[in-house]
Design an enzyme around this catalytic site. Structure first.
Site: not given
Lengths: 249, 249
Positions: A60, A64, A132
């Protein structure tokens, strides 16, 4: 026989995930284990290796950053005459937790997430987090250029109405900033005080043009107070202009 | 003749910039105008097109996102057993304004920046801003993969002592977080009150383990208070352990 069944079930689970990723993102993943990890919510963490819990949090973090870069590039090219303040606000709107959670629901990604125990354990933002993480998995699997094209063609262009976001996003603050730049005024939003105390503390923010306060407002957060004062300032600027519609351009 | 001189000077300026970029980043730029824009500080803005001031702010926005993605990828692969909290803190350390300003000085990039009027007009963070803008220019010029390799080989591996950053960066907060994860304790840092009033307002933050306050501290900023309370909490955790060195693992 038991091992045989387990192996079969193992491979058929993998096949199902391959197919799901194909349905959602339009390609068969090379390294399926990346996607399994990307869809493993922290509540489903079973293994710990060298003190690290094996779930989607690291992916993630990576996804991101990749998503932010892709969206920054997309907006930079899509809006060649908009300043960095506008681009930053538009990006926040696209990659916000709320926006990515909705996206994950639309894509059906939330149904693919593994959680520990009851399904509702995963919390509100598990969908956006998983999206993400999957972006991180695609990036590791196929590289940046592939990920960029996939995100633009299959996600942004399909699931975001960018023109509508622009309409929503031309915030009072950015209108005031653009006006000041165009008219060559020095503009600042400044905290000029606080009111109330302890849990009741409010910030007082002023919009200053060429050193003079033209509007002020207060709110519990600096961001909230800025939003309010920008709207007031914009009304005042409008009221002093003859052709207000031309100013924001 | 005048035009001839101007043309000559124009091309010789470009040649000098080509050479400077080659010296700093190891390659001759394809599209030199991107680099001229990347090095134009907002104080040197002359042209305004469609309400947009032509300076390096848009490229800085783009380069910031690309740099973050490259550093995220670099750290993700370099530290396969570190959690996302550690990776996030390490990245902040590398891409902080202070760090990028220092980097720009070391690279001599600050000397290439065009500013309007006196040189000191450009402000403290012009170097770091220009570095990010140049990253944006390299990305547009040569793409992500080229930019990633250049940043890793010529910038991160040469100008950052990652191992030393790790030593510095294993903050008390991350030590406490890692301890709680390893020992399966619920941990939170919570604002439990504020002291003082108005301009003197301080936040009181508690480190809570399994719902019990184990330490508290106050400071003018939440971040500052967290740092203090994390250090106190870490000392308390250490004092209760027999083999403290093994805990941070």
């Amino acid at each position: 026989m038991l091992l045989g069944n387990r192996l079969r079930s193992y491979f058929s689970n993998d096949r199902a995930l391959h197919q799901s990723i194909r349905n959602v993102f339009g390609y068969y993943p090379g390294n399926i284990s990346l996607f399994k990890l990307a869809l493993r919510h922290k509540s489903a963490t079973q293994k710990v290796i060298n003190g690290l819990r094996l779930n989607n949090e690291r992916l993630e973090y990576l996804g991101d950053a990749i998503l932010s870069a892709v969206v920054a590039d997309f907006l930079f090219k899509r809006f060649p005459y908009r300043n960095e303040g506008f681009l930053t606000e538009m990006r926040s709107k696209i990659v916000s937790r709320t926006s990515l959670n909705k996206l994950a629901m639309k894509l059906g990604l939330d149904k693919l997430i593994s959680v520990g125990g009851e399904r509702n354990k995963k919390g509100k933002s598990a969908g956006g987090d998983a999206f993400e993480a999957v972006v991180g998995a695609i990036y590791l699997d196929k590289g940046y250029e592939f990920t960029r094209k996939l995100l633009i063609n299959r996600i942004i262009n399909v699931h975001f109405d960018v023109e509508m976001l622009v309409e929503e996003e031309i915030s009072f603050k950015s209108r005031v900033i653009e006006w000041a730049q165009k008219e060559k005024h020095e503009l600042s939003f400044t905290v000029i005080g606080q009111s109330g105390e302890k849990h009741n503390n409010q910030y007082i923010i002023a919009a200053m043009v060429d050193g003079e306060i033209i509007a002020q407002a207060n709110d519990y957060s600096i961001k909230g107070a800025e939003k309010l004062v920008a709207e007031k300032a914009w009304q005042i600027i409008l009221s002093k202009q003859t052709a207000p519609d031309e100013m924001a351009g």
